[in-house]
Design a protein around this motif. Structure first.
Motif, PDB file in Angstrom:
ATOM      1  N   ALA A  78       0.839  -1.205   0.000  1.00  0.00           N
ATOM      2  CA  ALA A  78       0.000   0.000   0.000  1.00  0.00           C
ATOM      3  C   ALA A  78       0.874   1.255   0.000  1.00  0.00           C
ATOM      4  O   ALA A  78       0.593   2.214  -0.724  1.00  0.00           O
ATOM      5  CB  ALA A  78      -0.939  -0.013   1.210  1.00  0.00           C
ATOM      6  N   GLN A  79       1.962   1.257   0.790  1.00  0.00           N
ATOM      7  CA  GLN A  79       2.881   2.398   0.807  1.00  0.00           C
ATOM      8  C   GLN A  79       3.536   2.593  -0.553  1.00  0.00           C
ATOM      9  O   GLN A  79       3.662   3.720  -1.040  1.00  0.00           O
ATOM     10  CB  GLN A  79       3.958   2.203   1.870  1.00  0.00           C
ATOM     11  CG  GLN A  79       3.476   2.334   3.287  1.00  0.00           C
ATOM     12  CD  GLN A  79       4.548   1.972   4.297  1.00  0.00           C
ATOM     13  OE1 GLN A  79       5.630   1.507   3.968  1.00  0.00           O
ATOM     14  NE2 GLN A  79       4.245   2.191   5.576  1.00  0.00           N
ATOM     15  N   THR A  80       3.941   1.491  -1.180  1.00  0.00           N
ATOM     16  CA  THR A  80       4.586   1.572  -2.493  1.00  0.00           C
ATOM     17  C   THR A  80       3.591   2.074  -3.539  1.00  0.00           C
ATOM     18  O   THR A  80       3.925   2.934  -4.357  1.00  0.00           O
ATOM     19  CB  THR A  80       5.148   0.190  -2.902  1.00  0.00           C
ATOM     20  OG1 THR A  80       6.088  -0.229  -1.913  1.00  0.00           O
ATOM     21  CG2 THR A  80       5.827   0.249  -4.262  1.00  0.00           C
ATOM     22  N   ALA A  81       2.360   1.550  -3.513  1.00  0.00           N
ATOM     23  CA  ALA A  81       1.336   1.974  -4.481  1.00  0.00           C
ATOM     24  C   ALA A  81       1.046   3.458  -4.334  1.00  0.00           C
ATOM     25  O   ALA A  81       0.858   4.164  -5.324  1.00  0.00           O
ATOM     26  CB  ALA A  81       0.062   1.159  -4.286  1.00  0.00           C
ATOM     27  N   THR A  82       1.039   3.943  -3.106  1.00  0.00           N
ATOM     28  CA  THR A  82       0.753   5.356  -2.848  1.00  0.00           C
ATOM     29  C   THR A  82       1.906   6.255  -3.273  1.00  0.00           C
ATOM     30  O   THR A  82       1.698   7.306  -3.871  1.00  0.00           O
ATOM     31  CB  THR A  82       0.457   5.572  -1.347  1.00  0.00           C
ATOM     32  OG1 THR A  82      -0.663   4.749  -0.993  1.00  0.00           O
ATOM     33  CG2 THR A  82       0.126   7.009  -1.046  1.00  0.00           C
ATOM     34  N   PRO A 119     -10.762   3.738  -8.136  1.00  0.00           N
ATOM     35  CA  PRO A 119     -11.127   4.836  -7.240  1.00  0.00           C
ATOM     36  C   PRO A 119     -11.013   4.419  -5.769  1.00  0.00           C
ATOM     37  O   PRO A 119     -11.006   5.261  -4.888  1.00  0.00           O
ATOM     38  CB  PRO A 119     -12.584   5.138  -7.610  1.00  0.00           C
ATOM     39  CG  PRO A 119     -13.096   3.884  -8.213  1.00  0.00           C
ATOM     40  CD  PRO A 119     -11.917   3.219  -8.869  1.00  0.00           C
ATOM     41  N   LEU A 120     -10.882   3.114  -5.520  1.00  0.00           N
ATOM     42  CA  LEU A 120     -10.718   2.632  -4.151  1.00  0.00           C
ATOM     43  C   LEU A 120      -9.325   2.954  -3.639  1.00  0.00           C
ATOM     44  O   LEU A 120      -8.364   2.972  -4.407  1.00  0.00           O
ATOM     45  CB  LEU A 120     -10.906   1.115  -4.098  1.00  0.00           C
ATOM     46  CG  LEU A 120     -12.273   0.553  -4.444  1.00  0.00           C
ATOM     47  CD1 LEU A 120     -12.214  -0.966  -4.503  1.00  0.00           C
ATOM     48  CD2 LEU A 120     -13.279   1.001  -3.415  1.00  0.00           C
ATOM     49  N   PRO A 121      -9.170   3.163  -2.341  1.00  0.00           N
ATOM     50  CA  PRO A 121      -7.820   3.353  -1.801  1.00  0.00           C
ATOM     51  C   PRO A 121      -7.078   2.019  -1.807  1.00  0.00           C
ATOM     52  O   PRO A 121      -7.695   0.945  -1.792  1.00  0.00           O
ATOM     53  CB  PRO A 121      -8.080   3.843  -0.372  1.00  0.00           C
ATOM     54  CG  PRO A 121      -9.429   3.316  -0.029  1.00  0.00           C
ATOM     55  CD  PRO A 121     -10.205   3.276  -1.312  1.00  0.00           C
ATOM     56  N   PRO A 122      -5.738   2.045  -1.820  1.00  0.00           N
ATOM     57  CA  PRO A 122      -4.965   0.796  -1.814  1.00  0.00           C
ATOM     58  C   PRO A 122      -5.356  -0.158  -0.677  1.00  0.00           C
ATOM     59  O   PRO A 122      -5.342  -1.374  -0.846  1.00  0.00           O
ATOM     60  CB  PRO A 122      -3.514   1.267  -1.669  1.00  0.00           C
ATOM     61  CG  PRO A 122      -3.516   2.628  -2.282  1.00  0.00           C
ATOM     62  CD  PRO A 122      -4.854   3.219  -1.929  1.00  0.00           C
ATOM     63  N   GLU A 123      -5.736   0.392   0.476  1.00  0.00           N
ATOM     64  CA  GLU A 123      -6.097  -0.449   1.618  1.00  0.00           C
ATOM     65  C   GLU A 123      -7.341  -1.296   1.347  1.00  0.00           C
ATOM     66  O   GLU A 123      -7.593  -2.280   2.031  1.00  0.00           O
ATOM     67  CB  GLU A 123      -6.328   0.410   2.871  1.00  0.00           C
ATOM     68  CG  GLU A 123      -5.074   1.082   3.381  1.00  0.00           C
ATOM     69  CD  GLU A 123      -4.691   2.341   2.601  1.00  0.00           C
ATOM     70  OE1 GLU A 123      -5.508   2.849   1.785  1.00  0.00           O
ATOM     71  OE2 GLU A 123      -3.561   2.817   2.778  1.00  0.00           O
ATOM     72  N   ALA A 124      -8.140  -0.928   0.338  1.00  0.00           N
ATOM     73  CA  ALA A 124      -9.328  -1.717  -0.004  1.00  0.00           C
ATOM     74  C   ALA A 124      -8.948  -2.979  -0.777  1.00  0.00           C
ATOM     75  O   ALA A 124      -9.747  -3.910  -0.877  1.00  0.00           O
ATOM     76  CB  ALA A 124     -10.306  -0.873  -0.823  1.00  0.00           C
TER      77      ALA A 124
END
Length: 185
Positions: free
Chosen positions: A25-29, A149-154
């Motif tokens: 998630a950190q990398t995707a962001t 459109p979802l956040p990576p955490e989804a």
């Protein structure tokens, strides 16, 4: 631009699916999505990676996925498991070098807590990349933008399929959980 040897992030307490989800998630962001992950044959990626595929898996044309494997599949991130001794060595040498160098940095800085280690890591990563990064053969970044459109955490989360019984309950961890009634039901 140069290809980063490692990306930023923070350390967790252990190498587990939750830690991989946090890192992904950190990398995707911060960077986007990679085309592939090249790792050892850790069971976080594929169930029983050293066992031959079951008949069901052979008929489906794919291995059973773990939680992390499902998230990678959902985002079309290819997993490349190092299968030969030289390939495994490359992965382990890279991490071994990083861990050895970072351990020395931790000792020199007198770091005593996980928070201090994460703070030092934020400083260490750019320095490490400046020294060891290799210029990319293709200057076009290989990172893909986040597709949803979802956040990576989804996506980088645990999913457990469950069946809702006729009485509106779901079985979870040996207990029946009552779901709230729907307004339209």
């Amino acid at each position: 631009d140069a290809t980063s040897v490692i990306s930023g992030g923070s350390f967790g307490l252990q190498e587990d699916a939750a830690g991989y989800f946090r890192m992904l998630a950190q990398t995707a962001t911060s960077l986007g999505l990679p085309e592939a992950l090249y790792t050892d044959l850790h069971a976080i990626f594929v169930k029983d990676p050293n066992k031959p595929p079951t008949l069901e898996e052979q008929l489906a044309g794919r291995r059973s996925l773990t939680q992390v494997g499902r998230a990678l599949d959902e985002l079309s991130i290819r997993w490349i498991g190092a299968r030969s001794a030289p390939a495994k060595g490359r992965v382990e040498r890279g991490w071994g070098t990083l861990q050895d160098r970072f351990t020395s940095e931790l000792r020199r800085a007198g770091v005593a807590t996980l928070e201090e280690a994460n703070e030092l890591f934020g400083w260490y990563v750019p320095r490490y990349n400046r020294r060891f990064a290799v210029p990319a053969a293709d200057p076009v970044p290989a990172w893909r933008a986040w597709p949803s459109p979802l956040p990576p955490e989804a996506v980088f989360c645990f999913e457990y399929p469950r069946r809702v019984d006729a009485d509106g309950t779901v079985a979870w961890d040996g207990r029946a959980l009552q779901l709230p009634q729907r307004a339209d039901g």
